[in-house]
Design a protein around this motif. Structure first.
Motif, PDB file in Angstrom:
ATOM      1  N   GLU A   1       5.177   3.763   5.651  1.00  0.00           N
ATOM      2  CA  GLU A   1       3.971   4.594   5.166  1.00  0.00           C
ATOM      3  C   GLU A   1       4.087   5.078   3.799  1.00  0.00           C
ATOM      4  O   GLU A   1       3.043   5.063   3.116  1.00  0.00           O
ATOM      5  N   HIS A   2       5.127   5.035   3.112  1.00  0.00           N
ATOM      6  CA  HIS A   2       5.255   5.285   1.796  1.00  0.00           C
ATOM      7  C   HIS A   2       4.145   6.332   1.219  1.00  0.00           C
ATOM      8  O   HIS A   2       3.308   6.155   0.174  1.00  0.00           O
ATOM      9  N   LEU A   3       4.206   7.573   1.548  1.00  0.00           N
ATOM     10  CA  LEU A   3       3.590   8.620   1.309  1.00  0.00           C
ATOM     11  C   LEU A   3       3.886   8.794  -0.156  1.00  0.00           C
ATOM     12  O   LEU A   3       5.090   9.336  -0.283  1.00  0.00           O
ATOM     13  N   ARG A   4       2.917   9.144  -0.952  1.00  0.00           N
ATOM     14  CA  ARG A   4       3.316   9.456  -2.392  1.00  0.00           C
ATOM     15  C   ARG A   4       2.658  10.767  -3.007  1.00  0.00           C
ATOM     16  O   ARG A   4       2.838  10.834  -4.223  1.00  0.00           O
ATOM     17  N   ALA A   5       1.646  11.099  -2.293  1.00  0.00           N
ATOM     18  CA  ALA A   5       0.973  12.306  -2.815  1.00  0.00           C
ATOM     19  C   ALA A   5       0.207  12.897  -1.614  1.00  0.00           C
ATOM     20  O   ALA A   5      -0.122  12.330  -0.885  1.00  0.00           O
ATOM     21  N   VAL A   6       0.288  14.384  -1.795  1.00  0.00           N
ATOM     22  CA  VAL A   6      -0.423  15.235  -0.872  1.00  0.00           C
ATOM     23  C   VAL A   6      -1.760  15.800  -1.710  1.00  0.00           C
ATOM     24  O   VAL A   6      -1.311  16.236  -2.996  1.00  0.00           O
ATOM     25  N   VAL A   7      -2.977  15.783  -1.462  1.00  0.00           N
ATOM     26  CA  VAL A   7      -3.974  16.127  -2.202  1.00  0.00           C
ATOM     27  C   VAL A   7      -4.747  17.190  -1.341  1.00  0.00           C
ATOM     28  O   VAL A   7      -4.840  17.314  -0.042  1.00  0.00           O
ATOM     29  N   ALA A   8      -5.522  18.077  -2.406  1.00  0.00           N
ATOM     30  CA  ALA A   8      -6.510  19.062  -1.869  1.00  0.00           C
ATOM     31  C   ALA A   8      -5.776  20.614  -1.994  1.00  0.00           C
ATOM     32  O   ALA A   8      -5.456  20.887  -2.722  1.00  0.00           O
TER      33      ALA A   8
ATOM     34  N   HIS B   1       0.928  -1.213   0.112  1.00  0.00           N
ATOM     35  CA  HIS B   1       0.041   0.203  -0.063  1.00  0.00           C
ATOM     36  C   HIS B   1       1.073   1.336   0.099  1.00  0.00           C
ATOM     37  O   HIS B   1       2.123   1.072   0.319  1.00  0.00           O
ATOM     38  N   VAL B   2       0.225   2.229  -0.334  1.00  0.00           N
ATOM     39  CA  VAL B   2       0.782   3.731  -0.262  1.00  0.00           C
ATOM     40  C   VAL B   2      -0.169   4.770   0.344  1.00  0.00           C
ATOM     41  O   VAL B   2      -1.374   4.224   0.674  1.00  0.00           O
ATOM     42  N   SER B   3       0.514   5.572   0.885  1.00  0.00           N
ATOM     43  CA  SER B   3      -0.312   6.957   1.687  1.00  0.00           C
ATOM     44  C   SER B   3      -0.368   7.802   0.796  1.00  0.00           C
ATOM     45  O   SER B   3       0.363   8.157  -0.043  1.00  0.00           O
ATOM     46  N   VAL B   4      -1.927   8.350   0.868  1.00  0.00           N
ATOM     47  CA  VAL B   4      -2.215   9.595   0.187  1.00  0.00           C
ATOM     48  C   VAL B   4      -2.799  10.573   1.265  1.00  0.00           C
ATOM     49  O   VAL B   4      -3.424  10.147   1.935  1.00  0.00           O
ATOM     50  N   ALA B   5      -2.248  11.845   1.347  1.00  0.00           N
ATOM     51  CA  ALA B   5      -2.775  12.557   2.474  1.00  0.00           C
ATOM     52  C   ALA B   5      -3.543  13.794   2.076  1.00  0.00           C
ATOM     53  O   ALA B   5      -3.288  14.354   0.789  1.00  0.00           O
TER      54      ALA B   5
END
Length: 539
Positions: free
Chosen positions: A185-192, A111-115
């Motif tokens: 956590e593999h954060l791969r993008a921040v959104v919004a 999995h990856v994380s998107v915030a």
């Protein structure tokens, strides 16, 4: 409440009863009194005990800054990053719980994380509703990715990042998110990012240029928050899903004039003078171009430092309306935020020149207007109409006569179907999802754009975690056959990360139903929808 430790004070009590030195004098009522040396020693001991007791007292009474793991109390609110286990506001409890459950369900698979990074606490009810819609839209994209995408991988984990009111703590939260890009956590993008102001601009710059995190803008439409031919690397790795304010104004121009170059003889701009709000600055510039040749200079006002507050601008508008009544204006282009727009509409509805009719036109920020309890709907029954450039509307792609390109009924119904199921399991409960204000649609499409780029880089469907560079490079492929089929319409990114010829639904407030009616599609590029290949023209 932590219990107060009394050891220091007990020590002082015992100290009072200590016997005096040999030969000490008797004082009042026969009590012993101490000599100079005893007094000095006693004073030092008392100071030591008081100091120790004082630090003990401070240690027990000081406020606990930790709201939860990764979330600290700052300035009276909880700020930081949550996996849904901590809810930043009461109206987010249900959707936060569902996000937590979804995150836990993918913990043992690739999995990856998107915030999503937006201020999650608000005072005004219509602002609270906006935040809820945006978080709901993110969750629906997560659920869709994990359960309605033919088991594609990697799975999606969602993080909620609250930078505080007015984005006051964006540096600390941005850096926390960047640390989560590592293994685990593999954060791969921040959104919004839901407002075009300088703090947003600074946070996007920190994440993209300094921390190399890909960012997808949500309700960020200001021209200067993004890349362009003049500044292609202003924000490396930043893309957006909404048309810029310039594109919105261009689309409105073609829509209003039928593509003809007519002199705006009856146009007037009403604009906020503040220079620290990228949205209003770029919107008024666009409206200046749209109304070039108007007979009167713009009517101006200055909103309060916090533009979500009332301030005294109603007084300004009360006087301004008298001036407007004495003008030839019929079409009023409003470059300002929702609170001030509502104040202006209310004052215009109470004008003395009731024989004159006015059409007020504004940008995307007006999308919260219909849920503002302070809007005087009766003002719209007496010769005042309000239209604005929206992101989507339930009728935009689902009614007969919808354009053949630029969007689709199927893409919208994918989201609306999930929204209809949001009150019950397995999708919900996350509360009622309102798709008419565009906020849930915007964050869903922003998240879906990020998820598409992430999964396009997972080799052979094995769930391999793409690198940050791979995700950034994937932006270059999201056009033509690989465009993102968003619920709001096609998202065909140009070489600078901006959506090419994105649909701008024009909507109108309906005082009879107190809702929003769809008027028609507007298009930035010549007033026409894009071709099937949906690729930007060459420079």
């Amino acid at each position: 409440m932590r219990r107060l430790r009394h050891a220091g004070f007990a020590g002082l009590t015992g100290f009072v009863g200590l016997p005096g030195r040999r030969g000490a004098r008797r004082g009042f009522a026969g009590l012993r009194t101490w000599g100079p040396l005893t007094k000095a020693a006693a004073g030092l001991l008392a100071l030591a005990l008081l100091a120790g007791g004082g630090w003990t007292l401070y240690g027990w009474l000081r406020p606990d800054r930790t709201c939860a793991a990764g979330v600290d109390r700052r300035g009276g609110e909880c700020v930081g990053v949550s996996d849904g286990g901590f809810s930043f506001a009461g109206n987010l409890d249900e959707v936060s719980a569902r996000i937590k459950a979804e995150n836990d369900s993918v913990a043992r698979v690739p999995h990856v994380s998107v915030a999503i990074m937006i201020p999650m606490t608000a005072d005004e009810p219509f602002e609270q509703r906006k935040v809820l819609s945006e978080v709901q839209g993110m969750y629906l994209a997560q659920y869709r990715a994990n359960h309605r995408s033919n088991d594609q991988t990697p799975k999606i984990r969602l993080l909620l990042a609250n930078p505080g009111r007015d984005h006051a703590y964006w540096p600390a939260v941005s850096d926390d998110l960047a640390r989560r890009a590592g293994a685990g956590e593999h954060l791969r993008a921040v959104v919004a990012f839901n407002v075009s102001v300088r703090a947003t601009q600074q946070a996007i710059a920190r994440l993209t240029n300094e921390r190399h995190i890909p960012v997808v803008g949500g309700a960020v439409t200001a021209n200067d928050i993004g890349n362009s031919a003049a500044h292609p690397d202003a924000y490396k790795g930043f893309v957006r899903v909404l048309p810029t304010t310039r594109d919105q104004a261009a689309a409105l121009s073609f829509f209003n004039k039928g593509g003809k170059d007519e002199a705006p003889e009856h146009s007037l701009v009403v604009e906020d003078l503040r220079e620290d709000d990228n949205y209003t600055v770029t919107l008024k510039k666009a409206f200046h171009e749209l109304t070039k040749g108007a007979p009167r200079a713009p009517e101006q006002f200055r909103s309060p430092a916090d533009f979500s507050k009332e301030g005294s601008t109603s007084n300004d508008f009360h006087q301004m309306v008298n001036t407007i009544c004495n003008s030839t204006a019929k079409d009023i282009y409003f470059a300002g935020r929702p609170v001030q727009l509502r104040q202006f509409i209310n004052e215009l509805g109470a004008r003395a020149c009731t024989d004159k009719q006015y059409r007020v036109v504004s940008g995307y920020a007006a999308s919260t207007l219909s849920s503002d309890a302070k809007l005087n709907w009766d003002a719209l029954r007496g010769g005042v109409s309000v239209e604005y450039a929206s992101v989507s509307h339930p009728d935009a792609w689902t009614t007969p006569g919808a354009p053949a390109t630029g969007g689709s009924k199927a893409a919208y119904e994918e989201l609306s179907g999930l929204a209809a199921e949001a009150a019950r399991k397995p999708v919900g409960p996350i509360g009622r999802v309102d798709l008419t204000d565009s906020r849930a649609v915007t964050t869903h499409d922003a998240a879906w754009t990020a998820i598409t780029a992430i999964r396009n880089n997972s080799r052979n469907g094995s769930g391999t975690i793409p690198s940050l560079d791979q995700v950034r490079n994937a932006w270059l492929r999201l056009h033509g056959a690989d465009k993102v089929r968003g619920a709001s319409g096609w998202i065909c990114l140009d070489n600078y990360g901006n959506p090419y010829d994105k649909s701008v639904p024009v909507v109108r407030l309906n005082p009879r139903t107190r809702s929003v009616d769809f008027v028609g599609h507007a298009w930035p590029e010549g007033g026409r929808p894009p071709a099937e290949d949906c690729t930007a023209d060459g420079d």
